[in-house]
Design a protein around this motif. Structure first.
Motif, PDB file in Angstrom:
ATOM      1  N   GLN A  50      43.303  26.316  86.654  1.00 47.04           N
ATOM      2  CA  GLN A  50      42.788  26.637  85.405  1.00 47.04           C
ATOM      3  C   GLN A  50      42.299  28.147  85.658  1.00 47.04           C
ATOM      4  N   GLU A  51      42.528  29.055  84.674  1.00 49.17           N
ATOM      5  CA  GLU A  51      42.181  30.235  84.810  1.00 49.17           C
ATOM      6  C   GLU A  51      41.197  30.639  83.685  1.00 49.17           C
ATOM      7  N   SER A  52      40.098  31.533  83.966  1.00 47.07           N
ATOM      8  CA  SER A  52      39.150  31.779  82.901  1.00 47.07           C
ATOM      9  C   SER A  52      38.749  33.228  82.926  1.00 47.07           C
ATOM     10  N   LYS A  53      38.953  34.027  82.205  1.00 47.54           N
ATOM     11  CA  LYS A  53      38.421  35.335  81.948  1.00 47.54           C
ATOM     12  C   LYS A  53      37.695  35.679  80.629  1.00 47.54           C
ATOM     13  N   GLY A  54      36.705  36.464  80.725  1.00 49.13           N
ATOM     14  CA  GLY A  54      35.774  36.785  79.822  1.00 49.13           C
ATOM     15  C   GLY A  54      34.751  37.658  79.950  1.00 49.13           C
ATOM     16  N   VAL A  55      33.826  38.072  78.640  1.00 53.10           N
ATOM     17  CA  VAL A  55      32.999  38.971  78.808  1.00 53.10           C
ATOM     18  C   VAL A  55      31.764  38.368  77.878  1.00 53.10           C
ATOM     19  N   GLU A  56      30.525  38.715  78.265  1.00 54.37           N
ATOM     20  CA  GLU A  56      29.458  38.027  77.655  1.00 54.37           C
ATOM     21  C   GLU A  56      28.379  39.338  77.616  1.00 54.37           C
ATOM     22  N   LEU A  57      27.804  39.241  76.164  1.00 56.33           N
ATOM     23  CA  LEU A  57      27.071  40.548  75.809  1.00 56.33           C
ATOM     24  C   LEU A  57      25.635  39.905  75.093  1.00 56.33           C
ATOM     25  N   ALA A  58      24.558  40.157  75.353  1.00 61.24           N
ATOM     26  CA  ALA A  58      23.375  39.631  74.810  1.00 61.24           C
ATOM     27  C   ALA A  58      22.302  40.942  74.644  1.00 61.24           C
TER      28      ALA A  58
ATOM     29  N   LEU B 102       8.938  42.923  64.028  1.00 58.36           N
ATOM     30  CA  LEU B 102      10.202  42.429  63.800  1.00 58.36           C
ATOM     31  C   LEU B 102      10.708  42.472  65.094  1.00 58.36           C
ATOM     32  N   ARG B 103      11.569  41.302  65.000  1.00 56.00           N
ATOM     33  CA  ARG B 103      12.657  41.053  66.287  1.00 56.00           C
ATOM     34  C   ARG B 103      13.914  40.772  65.939  1.00 56.00           C
ATOM     35  N   LEU B 104      14.715  41.290  66.423  1.00 57.73           N
ATOM     36  CA  LEU B 104      16.184  41.118  66.460  1.00 57.73           C
ATOM     37  C   LEU B 104      16.695  40.914  67.592  1.00 57.73           C
ATOM     38  N   TRP B 105      17.879  39.922  67.455  1.00 57.18           N
ATOM     39  CA  TRP B 105      18.401  39.310  68.669  1.00 57.18           C
ATOM     40  C   TRP B 105      19.909  39.020  68.520  1.00 57.18           C
ATOM     41  N   GLY B 106      20.539  39.046  69.467  1.00 61.36           N
ATOM     42  CA  GLY B 106      22.149  38.444  69.274  1.00 61.36           C
ATOM     43  C   GLY B 106      22.597  38.432  70.622  1.00 61.36           C
ATOM     44  N   ASN B 107      23.910  37.716  70.708  1.00 57.72           N
ATOM     45  CA  ASN B 107      24.669  37.540  71.831  1.00 57.72           C
ATOM     46  C   ASN B 107      26.185  36.956  71.227  1.00 57.72           C
TER      47      ASN B 107
ATOM     48  N   ILE C 216      35.441  32.415  71.166  1.00 55.41           N
ATOM     49  CA  ILE C 216      34.283  32.905  70.563  1.00 55.41           C
ATOM     50  C   ILE C 216      33.290  32.339  70.571  1.00 55.41           C
ATOM     51  N   VAL C 217      31.979  32.603  70.873  1.00 52.49           N
ATOM     52  CA  VAL C 217      30.717  31.942  70.364  1.00 52.49           C
ATOM     53  C   VAL C 217      29.741  32.899  70.384  1.00 52.49           C
ATOM     54  N   ALA C 218      29.099  33.121  69.021  1.00 54.38           N
ATOM     55  CA  ALA C 218      28.092  34.269  68.855  1.00 54.38           C
ATOM     56  C   ALA C 218      26.910  33.509  68.248  1.00 54.38           C
ATOM     57  N   ASN C 219      25.832  34.145  68.732  1.00 52.42           N
ATOM     58  CA  ASN C 219      24.444  33.861  67.982  1.00 52.42           C
ATOM     59  C   ASN C 219      23.713  34.972  67.708  1.00 52.42           C
ATOM     60  N   ALA C 220      22.788  34.791  66.461  1.00 49.93           N
ATOM     61  CA  ALA C 220      22.158  35.956  66.093  1.00 49.93           C
ATOM     62  C   ALA C 220      20.979  35.564  65.421  1.00 49.93           C
ATOM     63  N   GLY C 221      19.816  36.314  65.364  1.00 53.50           N
ATOM     64  CA  GLY C 221      18.607  35.915  64.649  1.00 53.50           C
ATOM     65  C   GLY C 221      17.605  37.128  64.355  1.00 53.50           C
ATOM     66  N   ALA C 222      16.841  37.085  63.453  1.00 52.01           N
ATOM     67  CA  ALA C 222      15.815  38.167  62.920  1.00 52.01           C
ATOM     68  C   ALA C 222      14.650  37.056  62.505  1.00 52.01           C
TER      69      ALA C 222
ATOM     70  N   ILE D  49      15.415  33.960  60.583  1.00 50.09           N
ATOM     71  CA  ILE D  49      16.709  33.252  60.220  1.00 50.09           C
ATOM     72  C   ILE D  49      17.483  33.493  61.696  1.00 50.09           C
ATOM     73  N   THR D  50      18.407  32.185  61.888  1.00 54.16           N
ATOM     74  CA  THR D  50      19.178  32.276  63.210  1.00 54.16           C
ATOM     75  C   THR D  50      20.737  31.760  62.620  1.00 54.16           C
ATOM     76  N   GLY D  51      21.627  32.258  63.222  1.00 53.70           N
ATOM     77  CA  GLY D  51      22.977  31.962  62.570  1.00 53.70           C
ATOM     78  C   GLY D  51      23.851  31.847  64.018  1.00 53.70           C
ATOM     79  N   ARG D  52      24.681  30.879  63.782  1.00 57.95           N
ATOM     80  CA  ARG D  52      25.633  30.565  65.056  1.00 57.95           C
ATOM     81  C   ARG D  52      27.181  30.516  64.496  1.00 57.95           C
TER      82      ARG D  52
END
Length: 785
Positions: free
Chosen positions: A629-637, A646-651, A680-686, A700-703
């Motif tokens: 099993q091979e797995s390659k990827g990137v992650e950004l937060a 005000l607070r903004l966040w996402g990954n 792809i998995v993404a989360n964001a919030g404000a 608000i948070t989104g996924r």
């Protein structure tokens, strides 16, 4: 009447009279945005609540639950004692990830990707269970499959390929031992990505997730209470208290919680109760002892999903956007053609009326810390764990296109598990040729006894798709399996500071796993090939570096290895089949950056993981050799507070996970994606806070979760989905409630668009899909004093 057995304390045989220590490596940090110096000396002091270091720049049907319980040989990393807690950074990178290293390193100092979700974040985001916590983490997905509660997917790996730890201790394969865990008494949930056998032992090819309970603190007593209720008539209540007692040096923490979480499907719910307590006693400046006890139970009426149905049969009731593909039933062999989820089954429960899922668990832990010399500290911990678990359900619901009925089949299994162990650490701070160095040597051992009575017959019937006659379980005949496992491990972990900004971090783990296994039929006669024994001796490790190029900007890279049982769990392999361990390795590099006066932070990582000698489920109970099993990827937060209110966040995480050399009689799955792995998995919030006399915050948070498959065959797609929550809370001034210091009222709407979506697919039960919860409304209140 439930036949669940209660855990009896006298059956615990603690492996050592020694009481263990809570970790106490003092990782004092340099001032913000300044170059980090060497790790400070270890100090014996009372265990604290999680502190922030100051910023520096998972034989027959259902046998997956037959797995032997792996003994735990890993402890949490030494808990750092910090003189004063610094404000958390936007991504909480100054927290110590106990499951990532025994050296007491912060997330930013660790040459790996680790994430710590704090109790404060869990409270603000109203995370009720650890599954909900996981859904907010970078690149992690989860689904409360009743066969495998709290199942996770991370970096292309799922189930027992991810170790689940309780205060750093592993109790067995995640897909066998995990339960619904309420967050009420948790101080943090940690995620360590990629092979992690150095710290947590066998089973960590995809990483580790650590649940950390709340700890005593030194200082005035603080109390907290919270309550919530939602539109499904669910409720949660929790009370906690901790602080110093009238006895000099004696601190305490106690928590108690109860919840009933009602499901959206008819007659489904999860009821939990938990209580935990710990005492820390500082006898002298060089000696501290502690003891902890915890009891948890959960009982549920389980939801096993909605059956895949032919679009041609559903007609106008066919849905789009939940599943797609053409499917031949793995259970009854009927050709369903193009499939859908029938909208008349959204809330339908196909389980029998007398179904039950239940578990009771007890933890006993204790230890000491002894400062032998200014640069030498000895810590030892003894622990005992006991669990009784029961599943008594109709688990299969497969539509039959010949009869246009839903074929069902029952399954029963129970677990009786006992685990005892000891973990001893020796921490040495020294100087090698002018370079500051910290070495942690860990010796661990454990013994596990596991008894699994399970069904020897599988009653079945057929019911209508709509308004089914659920009926009762029927006759039950029992057979039994047992497993006894010895585990010993010796590990070394070291951090060498070559310059003020560059450090080498590495470690090595030598482990022995001994298995004695037996299986008897309903007449008590041993089955062919049983009993048998098997031994493994994996050697795993990690080498990496961290380089703080400029204050707050840290580059890191690592090479790490892992090992785990080649099948989903060991009970899926017969005694005459290969029982080899898989091997896993990862290359990873990345950067972590804290800047703008600690108001902004981002992190990036890229990785390449290969796991070899893999057994996988080809749909249903059949196992195939997947080879690799091979797995390659990137992650950004990223997270930023541009202005104070005000607070903004996402990954976002992208992963390309594939099987290779996955060939078997009749076909090949080479190139296919493992089940429940989205690309792809993404989360964001404000959130925005209004600083009025009664402060109010709106958020608000989104996924977004991409397409996934429910089996290795990749013929049915669980479609991508996007969901969002909105919330508002108000902090009530102390002048209104004089008896409390803080009071907060919160209103939250979960899944505000009422999106219908597939959240998880069990590759062992591929004829059905678990659906996500619809829109719900929740109110909660929290108090601190």
């Amino acid at each position: 009447m439930s036949c669940l057995l209660f855990v009896r304390p006298h059956r615990f045989l603690l492996a050592s009279a020694a009481l263990t220590s809570l970790a106490a490596v003092d990782v004092s940090a340099a001032r913000a945005q300044q170059v980090r110096e060497s790790l400070p000396p270890v100090e014996v002091s009372p265990a604290q609540s999680r502190k922030q270091a100051k910023p520096a720049g998972r034989e027959a049907q259902g046998t997956r639950r037959a797995t032997a319980r792996r003994p735990a040989t890993a402890s949490a990393a030494p808990k750092p004692v910090v003189p004063a807690a610094a404000a958390p950074t936007p991504l909480n990178s100054n927290a110590v990830a106990e499951s990532a290293s025994r050296l007491g390193l912060t997330v930013r100092e660790t040459p790996a990707t680790a994430e710590v979700i704090s109790a404060e974040t869990m409270r603000e985001q109203s995370y009720r269970t650890v599954s909900e916590v996981a859904q907010g983490a970078v690149g992690v997905t989860s689904g409360d499959n009743p066969a495998e509660p709290s199942a996770f997917s991370m970096r292309g790996f799922t189930n027992s390929q991810i170790n689940t730890l309780y205060n750093g201790i592993k109790i067995g394969p995640q897909n066998m031992t995990s339960r619904i865990v309420d967050t009420a008494n948790l101080e943090a949930v940690e995620f360590l990505k990629g092979p992690a056998s150095l710290i947590s032992g066998e089973g960590a090819a995809g990483g580790a997730i650590n649940f950390v309970t709340k700890q005593p603190h030194t200082g005035p007593v603080r109390n907290e209470a919270d309550f919530s209720w939602d539109s499904l008539n669910s409720f949660r209540v929790h009370y906690g208290s901790g602080g110093s007692t009238n006895v000099q040096g004696l601190d305490y923490r106690v928590d108690i919680s109860r919840s009933t979480l009602n499901g959206f499907a008819d007659d489904t719910n999860v009821k939990t109760f938990g209580t935990s307590g710990q005492l820390n006693y500082r006898i002298s400046d060089s000696l501290k002892i502690w003891g902890a006890i915890e009891y948890r139970e959960d009982r549920s009426k389980a939801y096993w999903g909605a059956p895949l149905v032919p679009i041609a049969f559903s007609g106008s009731h066919a849905t789009t956007g939940i599943v797609s593909g053409n499917y031949v039933s793995n259970y009854n062999g009927s050709n369903l053609g193009a499939v859908t989820i029938d909208d008349r089954t959204f809330n339908t429960n196909y389980n029998v009326l007398d179904n039950r899922n239940a578990a009771q668990e007890v933890w006993l832990r204790g230890g000491f810390e002894l400062k032998l010399a200014p640069d030498l500290t000895l810590k030892s911990q003894a622990y005992g764990y006991g669990a009784e678990r029961t599943w008594f359900n109709n688990e299969i619901e497969a539509f039959n296109s010949t009869t246009n009925m839903v074929d069902r089949e029952r399954f029963y299994v129970a677990h009786s598990q006992r685990l005892v162990g000891n973990i001893t650490d020796l921490i040495w701070d020294t100087n090698i040729a002018g370079f500051d160095n910290r070495l942690v040597t860990t010796l661990s051992s454990s013994y596990l006894d596991f008894v699994r009575p399970g069904a020897a017959n599988f009653p079945g019937d057929s019911v209508s798709l709509v308004n089914p006659d659920r009926g009762f379980y029927g006759p039950l005949t029992i057979q039994q399996q047992t497993a006894r496992i010895d585990n010993e491990a010796l590990s070394f972990e070291d951090r060498l500071k070559l310059t003020r900004t560059f450090a080498l971090v590495g470690g090595l783990r030598v482990e022995h796993i001994g298995l004695d296994r037996n299986s008897t039929d309903k007449n008590g006669l041993e089955k062919a090939g049983f009993p048998f024994t098997k031994d493994w001796a994996p050697v795993t490790g990690r080498i990496g570096y961290t380089w703080e190029a400029v204050p707050g900007l840290t580059f890191f890279s690592q090479y790490a290895t892992g090992a785990d049982i080649s099948a989903n769990n060991i009970f899926l392999l017969g005694p005459t089949q290969p029982l080899e361990l898989t091997t896993a390795r990862t290359y990873e590099t990345g950067v972590k950056h804290l800047f703008w006066d600690n108001r902004a932070e981002w992190s990036f990582s890229a990785y390449d993981i290969v796991r070899k000698n893999v057994y996988a489920a080809a749909g249903g109970m059949q196992l195939n050799i997947a080879g690799r099993q091979e797995s390659k990827g990137v992650e950004l937060a990223a997270s930023v507070r541009p202005i104070e209110p005000l607070r903004l966040w996402g990954n976002i995480a992208f992963v390309d996970a594939r099987y290779a050399d996955y060939n078997f009689a009749g076909g090949s799955f080479s190139g296919n994606t493992p089940p429940n792995v989205p690309r792809i998995v993404a989360n964001a919030g404000a959130s925005y806070r209004f600083f009025t006399p009664w402060p109010v915050e709106l958020g608000i948070t989104g996924r977004h979760v991409g397409d996934r498959y429910n089996t290795d065959a990749n013929v049915v797609t669980m479609k991508a989905y996007t969901v969002a929550d909105v919330y508002a809370f108000v902090d009530i001034p102390k002048t209104v409630f004089n008896a409390v210091d803080q009071a907060r009222l919160t209103f939250r709407v979960r899944n505000i668009t009422d999106k219908r979506y597939a959240i998880w697919g069990d590759p062992f039960y591929p004829d059905q899909i678990l659906l996500g919860a619809p829109r719900t409304y929740e109110i909660s209140a929290a108090f601190k004093w």
